[in-house]
Design an enzyme around this catalytic site. Structure first.
Site, PDB file in Angstrom:
ATOM      1  N   ASP A 147       1.021  -1.355   0.148  1.00 19.97           N
ATOM      2  CA  ASP A 147       0.171  -0.099   0.023  1.00 19.97           C
ATOM      3  C   ASP A 147       0.873   1.263  -0.031  1.00 19.97           C
ATOM      4  OD1 ASP A 147      -2.519   1.731   0.534  1.00 19.97           O
ATOM      5  OD2 ASP A 147      -3.506  -0.176   1.057  1.00 19.97           O
ATOM      6  N   HIS A 220      -4.167   6.306   2.718  1.00 21.34           N
ATOM      7  CA  HIS A 220      -4.849   5.093   2.080  1.00 21.34           C
ATOM      8  C   HIS A 220      -4.242   3.977   2.851  1.00 21.34           C
ATOM      9  CE1 HIS A 220      -5.467   1.899  -0.848  1.00 21.34           C
ATOM     10  NE2 HIS A 220      -6.403   2.548  -1.225  1.00 21.34           N
ATOM     11  N   SER A 561     -10.866  -0.789  -2.104  1.00 26.50           N
ATOM     12  CA  SER A 561      -9.804  -0.734  -1.414  1.00 26.50           C
ATOM     13  C   SER A 561     -10.041  -0.968   0.182  1.00 26.50           C
ATOM     14  CB  SER A 561      -9.076   0.651  -1.531  1.00 26.50           C
ATOM     15  OG  SER A 561      -8.445   0.656  -2.583  1.00 26.50           O
TER      16      SER A 561
END
Length: 605
Positions: A147, A220, A561
């Protein structure tokens, strides 16, 4: 004496053209047999480059990665001719470009909602935690994530009271900018970063947009990691109390290892790039480090042969060693054949809803209410003039195809000043539309959900605003066109639980069938991915826009995600209970007490 300069100039032109043709390629051989040392492996890779390059020096300079742990291969700067020559060699399985992939990018509700499915049958709280208790909250399981990095200071990653790191762990805590060994301990047990491939394409890393370390700049990776295994944090919320509650990952005592492979691209406010050769290096390390589950919230391509898809390649080597791999299905729905990460050995995860909404209706005049959703709870005066963006544009700034969509520089301040503006749906981010309304002096924005369907993706606007369903835009337009002086207000947002329509498929979630093999059904499973709250990087604003200077420790985001780490957490719990189970057993399990806790609604194919 005139010929030599001409010959030299021609040589320079040839050399420049050759350099311009060079691109990053991955040369894949399969896997190592364990008979060579790391030095011997790298020397072998180097010899292949020497065979197609003009000199040893050029071969050495062109090598980017040598994959030496499990995966056998290398990445290098090659011309198309050099790549073709390597592909002809018997030992080579495939040669392909290193492409930049995209990341779309426990919560205070999603895990409770999953348990609520059992609650309908009369289960009490202690029954709902039976699986967690049996799995010891995942404390012996190790989950690796590919990630954007991690924000280690988040309360979600506290290691208070946790037991020593499992002896099976062989990974490292890689030092870098604003990151050192003290940031890894009993919760975050490992962290690495990979950027050779990124810098080969985009040039030297811009430290204003990225940390040269495992630290997360975008938010994220922090969000996905805390969804998998965040500790229980009381009174967690986003921006002024939204989604308030106890935040927790699905496996709150699981060990986390972050492999940072995604980076902000200069000049891009949102999104980023994850380079194939960087990701393959991360897979190679993660497998050798001893992870038991991998969570990959990065999109792949649904028509690429498996031998040229690094997520398929990396996950293949992982599952052979009984590492379960969960990957995002993609956010290109509801169009058919848009699902990504389609290799049969991957758990491909679609996104569905939970039963929480952030209601913020539009009140037209004094009597008509149109449903809307948003965050945070900005307040407007009772009624404000209402205008359609298409009626407030600067002449010549739009076309028939773009009118009404609130694009940059299109709205007239003379018309918009002090008004609520209706902006039609389009591919452009609704938050950016809100910035255009704010630039023109508008009081608020009414955005239209970009995708037809029952789910609204809430936006963290920088001015008062809400998002309405696409089929309700005609109602607002009719009011504007048929009212002498149209007025409206937006009712401040509030959190509402217990939506009876949940769960439903998120409208953005990608559909099958897959392009490479239509007879394989993908996605495999869905999990909560619509408006999910989890931890966030304090170096990033809630919107990740440079114009947004707000800071939040938790943020609400939507996408596959977000659904992918929910399934990774479930796999980690199973690994904790059954450490001897194969990755195939994890993928196909109907384990009593688990599937009843996960909304396993298959995505349409």
């Amino acid at each position: 004496m005139k010929n030599p300069p001409i010959i030299f100039f021609a040589f320079i032109l040839h050399l420049s053209a050759s350099c311009a043709q060079r691109q990053v390629y991955i040369v894949y051989f399969g896997e190592h047999n364990g008979e060579k040392t790391l030095r011997e492996i790298e020397d072998t890779h180097y010899s292949y480059l020497v065979s197609v390059k003009d000199s040893k020096e050029e071969a050495k300079a062109s090598l980017i990665y040598s994959y030496k742990n499990i995966i056998n291969g290398f990445s290098a700067l090659l011309t198309p001719d050099e790549a073709a020559k390597l592909l002809e060699m018997d030992e080579v399985v495939s040669v392909f470009h290193s492409h930049p992939r995209k990341y779309s990018v426990q919560t205070t509700r999603s895990w409770d909602f999953v348990n609520l499915l059992d609650g309908i049958g009369g289960m009490n709280h202690s029954n709902q935690e039976e699986l967690l208790i049996k799995a010891s909250y995942g404390k012996e399981a190790i989950v690796g994530l590919l990630d954007t990095g991690i924000w280690p200071q988040s309360q979600s990653f506290s290691d208070e009271g946790m037991e020593p790191i499992p002896k099976s762990w062989k990974g490292i805590c890689q030092h870098g900018v604003a990151f050192n060994s003290s940031h890894c301990y009993r919760k975050l047990i490992g962290a690495r970063y990979y950027l050779k491939g990124y810098e080969a394409i985009y040039g030297p890393l811009n430290n204003l947009e990225n940390y040269r370390s495992p630290r997360d700049k975008s938010g994220h990776g922090t969000h996905t990691a805390s969804t998998v295994g965040g500790r229980r944090v009381a009174n967690a919320s986003a921006l002024g109390g939204f989604a308030n509650g106890t935040a927790s990952g699905g496996a709150p005592l699981v060990r986390i290892a972050m492999y940072k492979v995604c980076w902000q691209v200069p000049g891009q406010d949102q999104g980023g790039a994850c380079l194939d050769d960087d990701m393959l290096a991360a897979f190679d390390d993660a497998i050798a480090d001893g992870v038991q589950v991998l969570s990959v919230s990065i999109v792949s391509f649904n028509s690429t042969p498996y031998t040229e898809d690094v997520i398929a390649i990396g996950s293949w080597h992982a599952v052979k060693r009984n590492i379960a791999v969960a990957c995002s299905a993609g956010n290109s729905g509801p169009l058919s054949s848009t699902v990504t990460n389609v290799a049969p050995w991957i758990i491909t995860v679609a996104a569905s809803s939970i039963d929480r909404v952030f209601t913020s209706p539009v009140l037209l005049g004094n009597d008509m209410k149109v449903e809307g959703q948003t965050m945070p709870p900005y307040k407007l005066k009772k009624l404000n003039p209402l205008v359609y963006a298409g009626d407030a544009e600067i002449p010549g700034t739009t076309t028939n195809a773009t009118t009404g969509r609130c694009r940059n520089g299109t709205l007239s301040s003379k018309v918009v000043e002090g008004k609520i503006v209706l902006c039609l749906r389009g591919k452009r981010n609704d938050i950016l539309k809100g910035l255009e309304v704010r630039r023109a002096g508008g009081a608020a924005i009414i955005a239209v959900n970009p995708i037809n369907g029952s789910g609204i993706l809430v936006n963290t606007h920088l001015l008062p605003g809400t998002t309405i369903f696409s089929n309700d835009s005609a109602t607002v337009l009719n009011n504007i066109n048929n009212t002498k002086s149209p007025m409206a207000t937006i009712i401040p947002a509030k959190t509402a639980l217990g939506s009876k329509s949940a769960p439903f498929m998120a409208p953005f979630s990608s559909w099958g069938p897959i392009g490479i093999e239509p007879n394989i059904l993908k996605p495999d499973i869905s999990a909560p991915g619509l408006n999910i709250l989890a931890a966030w990087s304090e170096a990033s604003s809630p919107t990740s826009l440079s114009a947004d200077h707000r800071v939040t420790k938790y943020n609400i985001v939507s996408g596959t995600s977000m659904s992918c780490p929910h399934v990774a957490a479930a796999a980690a719990l199973l690994k904790a209970i059954h450490p001897d189970w194969s990755s195939a057993a994890i993928r196909s399990t109907k384990h009593q007490g688990l599937t009843s806790r996960i909304p396993t609604m298959l995505a349409p194919n």
